[in-house]
Design a protein around this motif. Sequence first.
Motif, PDB file in Angstrom:
ATOM      1  N   GLU A  37      10.670  -5.279   9.394  1.00 29.66           N
ATOM      2  CA  GLU A  37      10.948  -4.199   8.447  1.00 29.66           C
ATOM      3  C   GLU A  37      12.353  -4.232   7.849  1.00 29.66           C
ATOM      4  O   GLU A  37      12.541  -4.043   6.657  1.00 29.66           O
TER       5      GLU A  37
ATOM      6  N   THR B 261       4.021   1.421   4.059  1.00 27.80           N
ATOM      7  CA  THR B 261       5.425   1.842   4.038  1.00 27.80           C
ATOM      8  C   THR B 261       6.271   0.617   4.337  1.00 27.80           C
ATOM      9  O   THR B 261       6.667   0.377   5.472  1.00 27.80           O
ATOM     10  N   THR B 262       6.485  -0.175   3.303  1.00 29.05           N
ATOM     11  CA  THR B 262       7.242  -1.411   3.492  1.00 29.05           C
ATOM     12  C   THR B 262       8.611  -1.288   2.823  1.00 29.05           C
ATOM     13  O   THR B 262       8.824  -0.426   1.974  1.00 29.05           O
ATOM     14  N   ASN B 263       9.515  -2.138   3.215  1.00 31.34           N
ATOM     15  CA  ASN B 263      10.855  -2.120   2.667  1.00 31.34           C
ATOM     16  C   ASN B 263      10.870  -2.976   1.398  1.00 31.34           C
ATOM     17  O   ASN B 263      11.082  -4.182   1.438  1.00 31.34           O
ATOM     18  N   HIS B 264      10.594  -2.323   0.261  1.00 35.50           N
ATOM     19  CA  HIS B 264      10.390  -3.076  -0.982  1.00 35.50           C
ATOM     20  C   HIS B 264      11.644  -3.819  -1.425  1.00 35.50           C
ATOM     21  O   HIS B 264      11.558  -4.807  -2.144  1.00 35.50           O
ATOM     22  N   ARG B 265      12.809  -3.344  -1.035  1.00 40.21           N
ATOM     23  CA  ARG B 265      14.036  -4.037  -1.441  1.00 40.21           C
ATOM     24  C   ARG B 265      14.250  -5.314  -0.654  1.00 40.21           C
ATOM     25  O   ARG B 265      14.861  -6.257  -1.131  1.00 40.21           O
ATOM     26  N   LYS B 266      13.765  -5.333   0.576  1.00 36.81           N
ATOM     27  CA  LYS B 266      14.006  -6.492   1.446  1.00 36.81           C
ATOM     28  C   LYS B 266      12.816  -7.457   1.496  1.00 36.81           C
ATOM     29  O   LYS B 266      12.970  -8.608   1.860  1.00 36.81           O
ATOM     30  N   HIS B 267      11.636  -6.979   1.171  1.00 39.41           N
ATOM     31  CA  HIS B 267      10.428  -7.786   1.334  1.00 39.41           C
ATOM     32  C   HIS B 267       9.861  -8.232  -0.018  1.00 39.41           C
ATOM     33  O   HIS B 267       9.647  -7.424  -0.915  1.00 39.41           O
ATOM     34  N   LYS B 268       9.604  -9.524  -0.117  1.00 37.42           N
ATOM     35  CA  LYS B 268       8.929 -10.069  -1.293  1.00 37.42           C
ATOM     36  C   LYS B 268       7.649 -10.765  -0.826  1.00 37.42           C
ATOM     37  O   LYS B 268       7.648 -11.455   0.200  1.00 37.42           O
TER      38      LYS B 268
ATOM     39  N   VAL C   7       4.714  -6.701   8.577  1.00 40.60           N
ATOM     40  CA  VAL C   7       5.544  -5.888   7.678  1.00 40.60           C
ATOM     41  C   VAL C   7       6.420  -4.932   8.484  1.00 40.60           C
ATOM     42  O   VAL C   7       7.603  -4.742   8.183  1.00 40.60           O
TER      43      VAL C   7
ATOM     44  N   SER D 255       0.947  -2.914  -1.041  1.00 40.72           N
ATOM     45  CA  SER D 255       1.780  -1.970  -1.805  1.00 40.72           C
ATOM     46  C   SER D 255       1.593  -0.534  -1.318  1.00 40.72           C
ATOM     47  O   SER D 255       2.436   0.324  -1.576  1.00 40.72           O
TER      48      SER D 255
END
Length: 286
Positions: free
Chosen positions: A26, A80-87, A22, A77
């Motif tokens: 990032e 500290t992940t990049n929720h917009r870029k990571h699915k 993750v 969840s």
Amino acid sequence: MKNILLPTDFSENSWNAIKYAVRFFENLDCNFYVLHVNKLSNLAVNDSPLILNQDAIDTIYVKPTKQKLRNILKRISTLTTNHRKHKFYTLSEYNFFIESIRKTVDEKHIDCIVMGTKGASGLDKIILGTNTADVITKVKCNTLAIPENAEFTIPREIAFPTDFSLSSNLHVLQPISDILERFKSVLRILHINKNKVVLNNDQEKNKELLEDYFNHQDFSFHYLTDKKIERAVQCFVESRDINMICMVAKNLNYFQQILFHSKVEQISYHTDVPFLVLHEKNKHYG
């Protein structure tokens, strides 16, 4: 969009690899596939396969696995992940381990496998756990192996051990170039010889090819003499504060000695430093 495969056996070791992945990817658009494989060998008693109907398989294996995978998504969840870029997607397979990995690599167009690795103990003193060793030798997909003690740090210094016997397909090195670009890293190209270093004509030509290939990036050549390649790598990792080791799987001479020897005293890079194994015929990433 990069497609990243994260095999998990629900151990802390595999969770550590997920955390690393993750952070490592990032700022890239990624689909992460968290895969658990229920091995067929688990369905055996005294070497005789159990004959179970689908309801029994669902109760004993499928439902508990899906719950554990949901728990992993909950843990992810909290990162500290990049929720917009990571699915993130979960997958559950019921098959032989390597067959499941190959099938997922093909179906999901996987660019890179990221998995934890923990050396076996006791008589079977190999650097890699069996699953990781099988993946990097039997699956034609770039694999980033994360040792049990490795924590994510920006890979400022990357070691690339090579004997200068390259194939004509330099595209296999593209992931290294991508990482150097993204993290502004320095590449340390390392040649280890058991005696004094004298390159033959082919090696000299391949050294020049590497110079051309990485000419826009920060790199340097280093030469060590040691009868044990893994000991030389250890010295180099310690002296340069190396954050990642990259190898080409086809480079069997170095590859096997660095990853598949028995544990020896004072060799610790395999518990601390991630290593990236590159295969030909694989899309680049990074």
